[in-house]
Design a protein around this motif. Structure first.
Motif, PDB file in Angstrom:
ATOM      1  N   ASN A 453       0.817  -1.223   0.000  1.00  0.00           N
ATOM      2  CA  ASN A 453       0.000   0.000   0.000  1.00  0.00           C
ATOM      3  C   ASN A 453       0.846   1.267   0.000  1.00  0.00           C
ATOM      4  O   ASN A 453       0.334   2.356   0.271  1.00  0.00           O
ATOM      5  CB  ASN A 453      -0.970   0.008   1.182  1.00  0.00           C
ATOM      6  CG  ASN A 453      -0.262   0.007   2.526  1.00  0.00           C
ATOM      7  OD1 ASN A 453       0.904  -0.388   2.622  1.00  0.00           O
ATOM      8  ND2 ASN A 453      -0.951   0.434   3.579  1.00  0.00           N
ATOM      9  N   ASN A 454       2.124   1.122  -0.311  1.00  0.00           N
ATOM     10  CA  ASN A 454       3.029   2.274  -0.454  1.00  0.00           C
ATOM     11  C   ASN A 454       3.055   3.151   0.795  1.00  0.00           C
ATOM     12  O   ASN A 454       3.137   4.375   0.717  1.00  0.00           O
ATOM     13  CB  ASN A 454       2.626   3.108  -1.681  1.00  0.00           C
ATOM     14  CG  ASN A 454       2.599   2.296  -2.956  1.00  0.00           C
ATOM     15  OD1 ASN A 454       3.423   1.406  -3.140  1.00  0.00           O
ATOM     16  ND2 ASN A 454       1.652   2.585  -3.839  1.00  0.00           N
ATOM     17  N   SER A 455       3.000   2.483   1.940  1.00  0.00           N
ATOM     18  CA  SER A 455       2.984   3.210   3.214  1.00  0.00           C
ATOM     19  C   SER A 455       4.376   3.421   3.784  1.00  0.00           C
ATOM     20  O   SER A 455       4.539   4.170   4.750  1.00  0.00           O
ATOM     21  CB  SER A 455       2.147   2.433   4.230  1.00  0.00           C
ATOM     22  OG  SER A 455       2.781   1.199   4.556  1.00  0.00           O
ATOM     23  N   GLY A 456       5.373   2.743   3.218  1.00  0.00           N
ATOM     24  CA  GLY A 456       6.707   2.767   3.792  1.00  0.00           C
ATOM     25  C   GLY A 456       6.926   1.693   4.831  1.00  0.00           C
ATOM     26  O   GLY A 456       8.024   1.592   5.390  1.00  0.00           O
ATOM     27  N   HIS A 457       5.890   0.894   5.101  1.00  0.00           N
ATOM     28  CA  HIS A 457       5.996  -0.195   6.073  1.00  0.00           C
ATOM     29  C   HIS A 457       5.788  -1.531   5.362  1.00  0.00           C
ATOM     30  O   HIS A 457       4.873  -1.664   4.536  1.00  0.00           O
ATOM     31  CB  HIS A 457       4.956  -0.047   7.185  1.00  0.00           C
ATOM     32  CG  HIS A 457       4.985   1.285   7.869  1.00  0.00           C
ATOM     33  ND1 HIS A 457       6.118   1.828   8.412  1.00  0.00           N
ATOM     34  CD2 HIS A 457       3.993   2.200   8.087  1.00  0.00           C
ATOM     35  CE1 HIS A 457       5.847   3.001   8.951  1.00  0.00           C
ATOM     36  NE2 HIS A 457       4.560   3.256   8.755  1.00  0.00           N
ATOM     37  N   LEU A 458       6.599  -2.505   5.709  1.00  0.00           N
ATOM     38  CA  LEU A 458       6.502  -3.804   5.064  1.00  0.00           C
ATOM     39  C   LEU A 458       5.350  -4.621   5.632  1.00  0.00           C
ATOM     40  O   LEU A 458       5.192  -4.729   6.851  1.00  0.00           O
ATOM     41  CB  LEU A 458       7.813  -4.581   5.218  1.00  0.00           C
ATOM     42  CG  LEU A 458       8.977  -4.090   4.366  1.00  0.00           C
ATOM     43  CD1 LEU A 458      10.248  -4.847   4.713  1.00  0.00           C
ATOM     44  CD2 LEU A 458       8.658  -4.224   2.884  1.00  0.00           C
ATOM     45  N   ASP A 507       4.297   0.655 -12.749  1.00  0.00           N
ATOM     46  CA  ASP A 507       3.379   1.753 -12.424  1.00  0.00           C
ATOM     47  C   ASP A 507       3.564   2.275 -11.005  1.00  0.00           C
ATOM     48  O   ASP A 507       2.775   3.105 -10.546  1.00  0.00           O
ATOM     49  CB  ASP A 507       1.931   1.309 -12.625  1.00  0.00           C
ATOM     50  CG  ASP A 507       1.497   0.252 -11.610  1.00  0.00           C
ATOM     51  OD1 ASP A 507       2.374  -0.346 -10.939  1.00  0.00           O
ATOM     52  OD2 ASP A 507       0.278   0.003 -11.505  1.00  0.00           O
ATOM     53  N   GLY A 508       4.581   1.782 -10.303  1.00  0.00           N
ATOM     54  CA  GLY A 508       4.819   2.240  -8.942  1.00  0.00           C
ATOM     55  C   GLY A 508       4.080   1.467  -7.880  1.00  0.00           C
ATOM     56  O   GLY A 508       4.078   1.862  -6.717  1.00  0.00           O
ATOM     57  N   ASN A 509       3.477   0.344  -8.267  1.00  0.00           N
ATOM     58  CA  ASN A 509       2.771  -0.524  -7.323  1.00  0.00           C
ATOM     59  C   ASN A 509       3.255  -1.954  -7.488  1.00  0.00           C
ATOM     60  O   ASN A 509       3.464  -2.428  -8.609  1.00  0.00           O
ATOM     61  CB  ASN A 509       1.257  -0.469  -7.562  1.00  0.00           C
ATOM     62  CG  ASN A 509       0.702   0.928  -7.418  1.00  0.00           C
ATOM     63  OD1 ASN A 509       0.837   1.570  -6.376  1.00  0.00           O
ATOM     64  ND2 ASN A 509       0.076   1.426  -8.477  1.00  0.00           N
ATOM     65  N   LEU A 510       3.400  -2.642  -6.368  1.00  0.00           N
ATOM     66  CA  LEU A 510       3.890  -4.014  -6.418  1.00  0.00           C
ATOM     67  C   LEU A 510       2.795  -4.975  -6.858  1.00  0.00           C
ATOM     68  O   LEU A 510       1.636  -4.851  -6.460  1.00  0.00           O
ATOM     69  CB  LEU A 510       4.449  -4.434  -5.065  1.00  0.00           C
ATOM     70  CG  LEU A 510       5.813  -3.812  -4.719  1.00  0.00           C
ATOM     71  CD1 LEU A 510       6.213  -4.142  -3.286  1.00  0.00           C
ATOM     72  CD2 LEU A 510       6.886  -4.281  -5.695  1.00  0.00           C
ATOM     73  N   ASP A 511       3.190  -5.938  -7.668  1.00  0.00           N
ATOM     74  CA  ASP A 511       2.294  -6.955  -8.206  1.00  0.00           C
ATOM     75  C   ASP A 511       2.684  -8.316  -7.634  1.00  0.00           C
ATOM     76  O   ASP A 511       3.669  -8.448  -6.906  1.00  0.00           O
ATOM     77  CB  ASP A 511       2.400  -6.978  -9.730  1.00  0.00           C
ATOM     78  CG  ASP A 511       2.310  -5.589 -10.344  1.00  0.00           C
ATOM     79  OD1 ASP A 511       1.411  -4.842  -9.942  1.00  0.00           O
ATOM     80  OD2 ASP A 511       3.155  -5.273 -11.205  1.00  0.00           O
ATOM     81  N   LEU A 512       1.887  -9.333  -7.969  1.00  0.00           N
ATOM     82  CA  LEU A 512       2.152 -10.696  -7.518  1.00  0.00           C
ATOM     83  C   LEU A 512       2.324 -11.622  -8.715  1.00  0.00           C
ATOM     84  O   LEU A 512       1.563 -11.541  -9.682  1.00  0.00           O
ATOM     85  CB  LEU A 512       0.995 -11.223  -6.659  1.00  0.00           C
ATOM     86  CG  LEU A 512       0.894 -10.737  -5.219  1.00  0.00           C
ATOM     87  CD1 LEU A 512      -0.411 -11.227  -4.603  1.00  0.00           C
ATOM     88  CD2 LEU A 512       2.076 -11.214  -4.392  1.00  0.00           C
ATOM     89  N   VAL A 524       0.268 -13.382 -13.458  1.00  0.00           N
ATOM     90  CA  VAL A 524       0.624 -12.178 -12.712  1.00  0.00           C
ATOM     91  C   VAL A 524      -0.644 -11.407 -12.406  1.00  0.00           C
ATOM     92  O   VAL A 524      -1.501 -11.219 -13.281  1.00  0.00           O
ATOM     93  CB  VAL A 524       1.620 -11.317 -13.493  1.00  0.00           C
ATOM     94  CG1 VAL A 524       1.643  -9.884 -12.962  1.00  0.00           C
ATOM     95  CG2 VAL A 524       3.011 -11.919 -13.409  1.00  0.00           C
ATOM     96  N   ALA A 525      -0.787 -10.993 -11.151  1.00  0.00           N
ATOM     97  CA  ALA A 525      -1.896 -10.146 -10.714  1.00  0.00           C
ATOM     98  C   ALA A 525      -1.339  -8.759 -10.430  1.00  0.00           C
ATOM     99  O   ALA A 525      -0.409  -8.607  -9.629  1.00  0.00           O
ATOM    100  CB  ALA A 525      -2.561 -10.728  -9.475  1.00  0.00           C
ATOM    101  N   LEU A 526      -1.885  -7.758 -11.106  1.00  0.00           N
ATOM    102  CA  LEU A 526      -1.388  -6.393 -10.977  1.00  0.00           C
ATOM    103  C   LEU A 526      -1.984  -5.714  -9.753  1.00  0.00           C
ATOM    104  O   LEU A 526      -3.191  -5.752  -9.529  1.00  0.00           O
ATOM    105  CB  LEU A 526      -1.730  -5.586 -12.227  1.00  0.00           C
ATOM    106  CG  LEU A 526      -1.105  -6.095 -13.534  1.00  0.00           C
ATOM    107  CD1 LEU A 526      -1.550  -5.214 -14.700  1.00  0.00           C
ATOM    108  CD2 LEU A 526       0.406  -6.142 -13.436  1.00  0.00           C
ATOM    109  N   GLY A 527      -1.116  -5.092  -8.963  1.00  0.00           N
ATOM    110  CA  GLY A 527      -1.546  -4.344  -7.797  1.00  0.00           C
ATOM    111  C   GLY A 527      -1.657  -2.869  -8.094  1.00  0.00           C
ATOM    112  O   GLY A 527      -1.043  -2.349  -9.040  1.00  0.00           O
ATOM    113  N   TYR A 528      -2.436  -2.170  -7.247  1.00  0.00           N
ATOM    114  CA  TYR A 528      -2.703  -0.751  -7.476  1.00  0.00           C
ATOM    115  C   TYR A 528      -2.465   0.096  -6.232  1.00  0.00           C
ATOM    116  O   TYR A 528      -2.959   1.213  -6.128  1.00  0.00           O
ATOM    117  CB  TYR A 528      -4.132  -0.574  -7.991  1.00  0.00           C
ATOM    118  CG  TYR A 528      -4.374  -1.382  -9.245  1.00  0.00           C
ATOM    119  CD1 TYR A 528      -3.914  -0.939 -10.475  1.00  0.00           C
ATOM    120  CD2 TYR A 528      -5.011  -2.619  -9.180  1.00  0.00           C
ATOM    121  CE1 TYR A 528      -4.101  -1.689 -11.625  1.00  0.00           C
ATOM    122  CE2 TYR A 528      -5.202  -3.379 -10.324  1.00  0.00           C
ATOM    123  CZ  TYR A 528      -4.741  -2.917 -11.545  1.00  0.00           C
ATOM    124  OH  TYR A 528      -4.911  -3.676 -12.680  1.00  0.00           O
ATOM    125  N   GLY A 529      -1.707  -0.446  -5.292  1.00  0.00           N
ATOM    126  CA  GLY A 529      -1.371   0.317  -4.099  1.00  0.00           C
ATOM    127  C   GLY A 529      -2.439   0.318  -3.038  1.00  0.00           C
ATOM    128  O   GLY A 529      -2.346   1.074  -2.070  1.00  0.00           O
TER     129      GLY A 529
END
Length: 733
Positions: A453-458, A507-512, A524-529
């Motif tokens: 979620n692009n929060s800076g936390h893993l 796109d700046g978001n991690l995918d699976l 591959v499943a695309l993530g959107y943050g």
């Protein structure tokens, strides 16, 4: 004197007998009425059968009769009894099919106490009849539309008096499992009704997130920005994030019947915008390690998706970084950063928009080791039931590596910096099941750490192999976690055997990247943050996929994937197969793939083992007790595999520089003999088993990770042992 007298006289005594005798009605059942009418004296006497006698009061005999009647009226009083009436009350007047209604009749002014008789008009049946109550049972056969029935109660004492009750019988409520809801788009108004047939209004709608017998609870929700109207079943709003949300809608009607549809989902399409990718960092770093007290030096990193303005971060602090190209960066590491023994977490951070931090690669500040040996940590092993997944990361931001272990839920252990661990608050983290497949046991599988979620936390993603889902949890930065609003990604298949994460569409978001065994599938499943995902492209697979790794294997700046597979029989599909990324989450089969083996292959790691700047592959082979090394050609193809003998049934593998000599090594967990084999790299793609290797661990080691758990500048190991429910912590001596 009254104008009219009413009352039952039969059996009232001699006066009645006298009247009967005088009037010649000695065999009558009794007198009902005596009425004085008109101006001339006349007498009318009526029986209950409404037979009457009428005559003038002209004779003495008639006067005598009138006298007797008057006396009788005086004796019984001058009154008028109210008429009989019937009314009905019921437990309900609208029901669902197969339900019942209890009906009660009230009969007023009925001195006979005989009550009512009952009659039904319409479908259904009556039962348990009494003079004052009855039960109506609606039809049990399937109804296609609402039916009207009428229940009538009629007075026994006065059949002209009755009352009726109308009941509406509705078809049983149903939510069709075949219903699909329309897709939406971020920023565009959305409205869709969940289809309900049957049932009795009013209705109460909700999303079910309650407990289940086979696990913790069901997860899922409508997409971010949308809401379910509790009265109408309409889903509306404006979506704020992309992905697919799965959920179970349920509705309760006025009769208390609740029905559910656990197969609903809404896919929200994103709105494309320019963004920097999340970078991927490869091994090895150059150098991989330095001795404590070294002078400042230049650190070179390689990977994919670097952009101008990217920084190399040393334990979270940006270094002065030079952009070389989208696969190479250099940075100056000051001497103060390497004054003391430690292991630093190296990441690459791309600037906004998008961007963010890469995966972590460890850099040891420690002297080269001529020999490598391990000993159990003070509180080793850790206890976790059925540990099938294992990941290492700094979940609470204190600079010390922590562990997440997927068993029944996810046990989180916070590192104390001395090789020991403390369970995190809220551990174990319980995992929700998808509503579309919540019947299996809550088994877990592979897991990966990532900031979804692009929060800076893993946070992390953990597979539920028997439920065709991967749960997504966000990190709070303190060692605790919360599910994403979507809760999980649909893996479209059971027995998910391998996971990887990267930004495949930049796109700046991690995918699976997901590999499933039973139906031999990968995608591959695309993530959107926002923790939700949309399925993109399929990965090429063969046989039963059991391992997956990610990297740019052909040097085009786009992420590729390689899948390792086994098969039920020799020659039945085992091998490696490379999918070259198109940069949008879709893939093309690489030339030379699949690479056939006569071995059942397992987990994979990728790194540059021979220092030529091209990614290579190391893959385990269960049945052959081997690790195969394949050197990359830089175009998506690989050289001839080289086999290295290890222990029995190698099930897991990890790469790192364990002896701090600047060359990548491999640690292999051998499930068949409860050991770990350490292979020291020679820097040319060949390996030599370390003296003292293999090392004993618990029963059936199944997962392995490496990190410096005691902060001495040397990599240690954590090994999840599936059969005895432990995690062995091996500290390098």
């Amino acid at each position: 004197m009254c104008d009219q007298w009413e009352g039952m006289l039969g059996g009232a005594g001699t006066n009645v007998n006298l009247l009967r005798s005088i009037l010649g009605f000695s065999n009558s059942p009794g007198l009902a009425h005596g009425i004085l009418i008109g101006n001339a004296p006349r007498l009318i006497l009526c029986h209950t059968s409404f037979d009457c006698w009428e005559g003038p009061l002209s004779s003495l005999r008639h006067l005598f009769v009138l006298f007797l009647v008057a006396m009788l009226i005086a004796m019984v009083g001058c009154s008028s009894s109210p008429p009989i009436s019937v009314s009905l009350s019921s437990s309900a007047q609208a029901i669902d099919q197969s339900q019942t209604v209890n009906i009660t009749a009230s009969v007023t002014n009925d001195t006979s106490g005989k009550g009512v008789t009952w009659n039904l008009t319409g479908p259904g049946s009556l039962s348990s009849s009494t003079g004052s109550s009855i039960t109506y049972t609606s039809p049990t056969t399937s109804l296609t539309s609402a039916q009207q029935v009428t229940v009538t109660a009629t007075s026994v004492a006065n059949p002209t008096k009755s009352a009726s009750l109308q009941i509406t019988v509705n078809p049983y409520p149903q939510l069709s499992p075949l219903q699909t809801l329309a897709n939406g788009t971020v920023g565009t108004s959305y409205s869709q009704m969940i289809m309900l047939t049957g049932g009795t209004a009013p209705f109460q709608w909700s999303i079910y997130n309650g407990p289940i017998i086979t696990g913790y609870k069901v997860g899922g929700s409508v997409p971010n920005g949308l809401a379910l109207n509790a009265s109408t079943g309409a889903i509306s709003g404006t979506p704020t994030g992309g992905g697919t949300w799965y959920f179970q809608a349920q509705v309760t009607d006025a009769t208390g019947v609740t029905v559910a549809n656990p197969f609903l989902s809404i896919e929200i399409n994103p709105v494309a915008s320019a963004a920097n990718p999340v970078p991927l960092l490869n091994q090895p770093l150059m150098p991989t390690a330095v001795s404590p007290g070294s002078l400042g030096f230049a650190l070179t990193v390689s990977g994919t998706g670097f952009v101008s303005g990217a920084t190399i971060d040393f334990n979270g602090t940006p270094l002065s970084t030079t952009f070389v190209n989208n696969e190479h960066l250099t940075a100056l590491v000051p001497a103060t950063n390497v004054a003391n023994a430690e292991t630093a977490a190296i990441t690459v951070v791309n600037p906004a928009p998008g961007g963010g931090a890469s995966n972590v690669v460890y850099f040891q500040v420690g002297a080269p080791q001529t020999t490598v040996s391990f000993a159990p940590a003070a509180n080793s092993p850790l206890s976790v039931y059925a540990p099938a997944g294992l990941a290492v990361a700094d979940f609470n931001g204190d600079g010390k590596p922590d562990l997440a272990v997927a068993g029944v839920g996810v046990a989180v252990f916070l590192g104390n910096g001395n090789g020991t661990f403390t369970p995190a608050s809220g551990s174990p983290v319980l995992l929700v099941s998808p509503p579309y497949d919540d019947l299996a046991s809550p088994a877990t599988g592979p897991m990966v750490t990532a900031d979804f979620n692009n929060s800076g936390h893993l946070g992390f993603a953990v597979a539920l192999p028997e439920n065709a889902a991967t749960d997504i949890l966000f990190g709070n930065g303190d060692g605790t976690f919360v599910p994403s609003s979507a809760a999980f990604a649909n893996t479209s298949d059971m027995t998910t055997y391998a996971l990887a994460t990267a930004d495949f569409n930049a796109d700046g978001n991690l995918d699976l990247a997901i590999a499933n065994q039973i139906y031999s599938s990968g995608f591959v499943a695309l993530g959107y943050g926002d923790g939700a995902f949309n399925t993109a492209g399929n990965l090429n697979v063969t046989g039963f996929p059991s391992g997956i790794a990610v990297g740019d294997f052909n040097g085009d700046g786009k992420l590729d994937a390689i899948v390792a597979s086994g098969a039920a029989a020799p020659g039945g599909g085992e091998g490696l197969i490379v999918s070259l990324g198109n940069g949008d989450g879709t893939f093309t089969l690489a030339s030379g793939s699949p690479i056939s083996f006569q071995q059942y292959l397992g987990p994979i790691v990728t790194a540059d083992f021979n220092g030529d700047g091209k990614l290579d592959v190391a893959v385990t082979a269960y049945e052959g007790n081997m690790v195969y090394i394949l050197l990359g050609n830089g175009d998506g193809t690989f050289g001839t595999p080289t086999a290295i003998t290890v222990g029995n049934d190698p099930y897991a593998i990890v790469a790192g520089d364990f002896n701090n000599d600047g060359k990548l090594d491999l640690a292999v967990a051998n499930g068949g003999d409860n050991t770990v084999t350490l292979l020291l790299g020679n820097g040319d793609g060949t390996f030599t088993q370390a003296a003292g290797s293999p090392y004993s661990v618990g029963k059936f080691p199944y997962q392995i990770v490496a990190a410096d758990f005691n902060g001495d500048g040397k990599l240690d190991l954590a090994v999840a042992n599936l059969m005895d429910g432990t995690v062995s912590i091996l500290i390098q001596q």
